[in-house]
Scaffold this motif. Structure first.
Motif, PDB file in Angstrom:
ATOM      1  N   LEU A  48       0.829  -1.203   0.000  1.00 35.03           N
ATOM      2  CA  LEU A  48       0.000   0.000   0.000  1.00 35.03           C
ATOM      3  C   LEU A  48       0.862   1.250   0.000  1.00 35.03           C
ATOM      4  N   GLY A  49       0.420   2.243  -0.729  1.00 34.90           N
ATOM      5  CA  GLY A  49       1.026   3.571  -0.693  1.00 34.90           C
ATOM      6  C   GLY A  49      -0.097   4.582  -0.536  1.00 34.90           C
ATOM      7  N   VAL A  50       0.244   5.803  -0.185  1.00 35.96           N
ATOM      8  CA  VAL A  50      -0.757   6.848  -0.002  1.00 35.96           C
ATOM      9  C   VAL A  50      -0.184   8.160  -0.522  1.00 35.96           C
ATOM     10  N   ASP A  51      -1.048   9.035  -1.031  1.00 32.32           N
ATOM     11  CA  ASP A  51      -0.564  10.268  -1.643  1.00 32.32           C
ATOM     12  C   ASP A  51      -0.265  11.379  -0.645  1.00 32.32           C
ATOM     13  N   LYS A  52      -0.679  11.249   0.625  1.00 29.75           N
ATOM     14  CA  LYS A  52      -0.401  12.261   1.646  1.00 29.75           C
ATOM     15  C   LYS A  52      -0.082  11.567   2.957  1.00 29.75           C
ATOM     16  N   SER A  53       0.817  12.125   3.713  1.00 29.72           N
ATOM     17  CA  SER A  53       1.147  11.538   5.018  1.00 29.72           C
ATOM     18  C   SER A  53       0.360  12.183   6.156  1.00 29.72           C
ATOM     19  N   SER A  54      -0.221  13.362   5.887  1.00 30.56           N
ATOM     20  CA  SER A  54      -0.993  14.065   6.908  1.00 30.56           C
ATOM     21  C   SER A  54      -2.177  14.747   6.227  1.00 30.56           C
ATOM     22  N   VAL A  55      -3.356  14.612   6.853  1.00 30.83           N
ATOM     23  CA  VAL A  55      -4.576  15.177   6.279  1.00 30.83           C
ATOM     24  C   VAL A  55      -5.435  15.810   7.377  1.00 30.83           C
ATOM     25  N   LYS A  56      -6.499  16.478   6.955  1.00 34.24           N
ATOM     26  CA  LYS A  56      -7.496  17.031   7.872  1.00 34.24           C
ATOM     27  C   LYS A  56      -8.866  16.536   7.433  1.00 34.24           C
ATOM     28  N   GLN A  57      -9.831  16.666   8.319  1.00 35.37           N
ATOM     29  CA  GLN A  57     -11.191  16.256   7.999  1.00 35.37           C
ATOM     30  C   GLN A  57     -11.651  16.927   6.705  1.00 35.37           C
ATOM     31  N   ASP A  59     -10.509  16.240   3.666  1.00 31.00           N
ATOM     32  CA  ASP A  59      -9.527  16.060   2.592  1.00 31.00           C
ATOM     33  C   ASP A  59      -9.775  14.755   1.841  1.00 31.00           C
ATOM     34  N   LEU A  60      -9.398  14.754   0.569  1.00 41.43           N
ATOM     35  CA  LEU A  60      -9.379  13.520  -0.214  1.00 41.43           C
ATOM     36  C   LEU A  60      -8.023  12.860  -0.044  1.00 41.43           C
ATOM     37  N   LEU A  61      -8.035  11.544   0.019  1.00 40.50           N
ATOM     38  CA  LEU A  61      -6.821  10.747   0.213  1.00 40.50           C
ATOM     39  C   LEU A  61      -6.887   9.599  -0.778  1.00 40.50           C
ATOM     40  N   THR A  62      -5.796   9.352  -1.505  1.00 37.24           N
ATOM     41  CA  THR A  62      -5.785   8.266  -2.491  1.00 37.24           C
ATOM     42  C   THR A  62      -4.734   7.229  -2.100  1.00 37.24           C
ATOM     43  N   TYR A  63      -5.215   5.995  -1.949  1.00 33.22           N
ATOM     44  CA  TYR A  63      -4.346   4.847  -1.672  1.00 33.22           C
ATOM     45  C   TYR A  63      -4.012   4.157  -2.988  1.00 33.22           C
ATOM     46  N   THR A  64      -2.781   3.691  -3.113  1.00 32.94           N
ATOM     47  CA  THR A  64      -2.393   2.849  -4.236  1.00 32.94           C
ATOM     48  C   THR A  64      -2.134   1.452  -3.699  1.00 32.94           C
ATOM     49  N   VAL A  65      -2.895   0.489  -4.207  1.00 26.75           N
ATOM     50  CA  VAL A  65      -2.762  -0.917  -3.821  1.00 26.75           C
ATOM     51  C   VAL A  65      -2.029  -1.607  -4.964  1.00 26.75           C
ATOM     52  N   ALA A 163      -0.950   3.767   7.784  1.00 24.98           N
ATOM     53  CA  ALA A 163      -1.654   4.745   8.624  1.00 24.98           C
ATOM     54  C   ALA A 163      -1.328   6.152   8.139  1.00 24.98           C
ATOM     55  N   THR A 164      -2.335   7.015   8.201  1.00 25.20           N
ATOM     56  CA  THR A 164      -2.179   8.414   7.819  1.00 25.20           C
ATOM     57  C   THR A 164      -2.600   9.277   8.999  1.00 25.20           C
ATOM     58  N   THR A 165      -1.780  10.252   9.337  1.00 30.22           N
ATOM     59  CA  THR A 165      -2.051  11.151  10.453  1.00 30.22           C
ATOM     60  C   THR A 165      -3.136  12.153  10.077  1.00 30.22           C
ATOM     61  N   VAL A 166      -4.087  12.315  10.989  1.00 31.27           N
ATOM     62  CA  VAL A 166      -5.153  13.301  10.800  1.00 31.27           C
ATOM     63  C   VAL A 166      -4.912  14.425  11.799  1.00 31.27           C
ATOM     64  N   GLY A 167      -4.788  15.643  11.261  1.00 31.44           N
ATOM     65  CA  GLY A 167      -4.560  16.797  12.116  1.00 31.44           C
ATOM     66  C   GLY A 167      -5.887  17.472  12.470  1.00 31.44           C
TER      67      GLY A 167
END
Length: 176
Positions: A48-57, A59-65, A163-167
């Motif tokens: 798994l990969g993710v396009d952002k390491s930190s996000v907020k409520q 936000d769009l987040l894209t995972y690459t499987v 895991a992605t951190t949510v601020g």
């Protein structure tokens, strides 16, 4: 007579009507010996990969499987189950190959990617986009698991999590 490789046998007979010589005439039979196929296996790996390491409520987040078949055989009927975090809702999924079964838009759940067959050495990837729903500080975790009807000698690499951190604060712009 038996062939040198032991896979064929030839014999003459004028008997055994119940075994294929119904008229009792002198005949020559050639038969192939069946040997079981060696069991086939394919070592599948999911990452798994993710396009952002930190996000907020919001936000769009894209995972690459990504699925890789280390072989040695072709893996048949590959299925990837991607369990979305309860802090994220489904937006969409896309891949160059295969089909998806997913929760309705703006719902959480599991995205199932029916990849199909993959030859040894083949690699396939899919993108799954979610909206972050978790409020405040914390983390959302995405977990993917791969399986196939072909035996896998190394199940240790069939599951991946990220895991992605949510601020705190609201994002909502969907931009990187």
């Amino acid at each position: 007579a038996i062939s040198g490789d032991g896979k064929r046998i030839a014999f003459a007979s004028n008997r055994f009507a119940n075994l294929g010589n119904a008229d009792g005439n002198f005949e020559i039979f050639i038969a192939g010996c069946l040997s079981p196929e060696p069991p086939s296996s394919a070592d599948l790996l999911v990452s798994l990969g993710v396009d952002k390491s930190s996000v907020k409520q919001g936000d769009l987040l894209t995972y690459t499987v990504t699925v890789l078949n280390y072989g040695p055989a072709t893996a048949r009927n590959i299925i990837v189950n991607d369990a979305l975090s309860s802090g994220a809702t489904f937006v969409g999924a896309r891949a160059n190959r295969g089909t998806f079964t997913a929760p309705p838009a703006n719902q959480t759940g599991t995205v199932t990617w029916n990849v199909g067959d993959m030859s040894s050495g083949d690699r396939q990837a899919a993108q799954i986009t979610v909206t972050v729903m978790l409020r405040g500080k914390g983390a959302i975790t995405n977990t993917a698991t791969v399986g196939s009807v072909t035996a896998d000698p190394n199940p240790a690499n069939n599951t991946a999590s990220i895991a992605t951190t949510v601020g705190s604060g609201g994002g909502g712009n969907g931009k990187k």
